[in-house]
Design an enzyme around this catalytic site. Structure first.
Site, short mmCIF file in Angstrom:
data_model
loop_
_atom_site.label_atom_id
_atom_site.label_comp_id
_atom_site.label_asym_id
_atom_site.label_seq_id
_atom_site.Cartn_x
_atom_site.Cartn_y
_atom_site.Cartn_z
N CYS A 1 -3.07 -4.28 7.26
CA CYS A 1 -2.20 -3.41 8.05
C CYS A 1 -1.59 -4.21 9.20
CB CYS A 1 -2.98 -2.22 8.60
SG CYS A 1 -4.03 -1.43 7.36
N ASP B 1 2.67 2.20 2.66
CA ASP B 1 2.94 2.60 4.05
C ASP B 1 4.26 1.97 4.50
OD1 ASP B 1 0.64 4.00 4.05
OD2 ASP B 1 -0.47 2.67 5.36
N CYS C 1 0.82 -1.21 0.00
CA CYS C 1 0.00 0.00 0.00
C CYS C 1 0.85 1.26 0.00
CB CYS C 1 -0.89 0.00 1.23
SG CYS C 1 0.06 -0.05 2.76
N CYS D 1 -1.49 4.41 7.99
CA CYS D 1 -2.89 4.61 8.35
C CYS D 1 -3.14 4.28 9.83
CB CYS D 1 -3.73 3.71 7.46
SG CYS D 1 -3.59 1.98 7.92
FE1 FES Z 1 -1.12 0.53 4.42
FE2 FES Z 1 -2.81 0.36 6.44
S1 FES Z 1 -3.23 1.08 4.44
S2 FES Z 1 -0.79 -0.36 6.35
#
Ligand code: FES
Length: 146
Positions: free
Chosen positions: A123, A56, A54, A79
């Site tokens: 996540c 992150d 994603c 997030c």
């Molecule tokens: Fe990437 Fe939550 S959307 S870890």
């Protein structure tokens, strides 16, 4: 270092409402808002970084004593689900052996934070993969004794 962004009580409550409305349990929201295990860990024995699909990113700081997780911290660019999962992971593995910590499961974190929106389940995975990475890299640098 203090948090540069001060959020007043009213904003906090409205943020909580938004998170509840999108499917976060109160326990997950507490982990997200309190962020007790967030930040740089001075004197860490290993620091590793992982970016999920994603986009992150989590940076994990690990301190080891006698083969156990003495302390762990995460820096999370991500997030609320990522932050809540990472903060909970620390509570679940502190004091455990490295081997036990590596066996932490998605279900363990899910149980701890009680609920996340369905589309945020990955996540949890990112927080676990980042934890496994820091342990593997620590073990690789210290003779493979995980
Ligand atoms: Fe990437 Fe939550 S959307 S870890």
């Amino acid at each position: 270092m203090s948090d540069p962004i001060e959020i007043d009580e009213q904003d906090k409550e409205s943020l909580r409402e938004m998170l509840r409305g999108s499917g976060y349990a109160d326990k997950a929201i507490d982990y997200y808002m309190e962020r007790k295990n967030m930040g740089v860990l001075e004197g860490a024995d290993q620091v590793s970084e992982l970016t999920g699909h994603c986009g992150d990113t989590m940076k994990v700081y690990l301190k080891v004593k006698d083969g156990r997780v003495e302390e762990l911290r995460y820096q999370v660019l991500g997030c609320p689900g990522a932050i809540a999962s990472a903060m909970a992971a620390v509570e679940l593995v502190r004091g455990k052996t490295l081997e036990e910590a590596k066996k932490l499961k998605d279900a363990d974190i899910f149980r701890e934070i009680e609920d996340l929106p369905d589309q945020k389940q990955h996540c949890i995975r990112l927080s676990i993969k980042a934890l496994q990475k820091v342990i593997d890299e620590y073990s690789g640098n210290n003779g493979g004794n995980s």
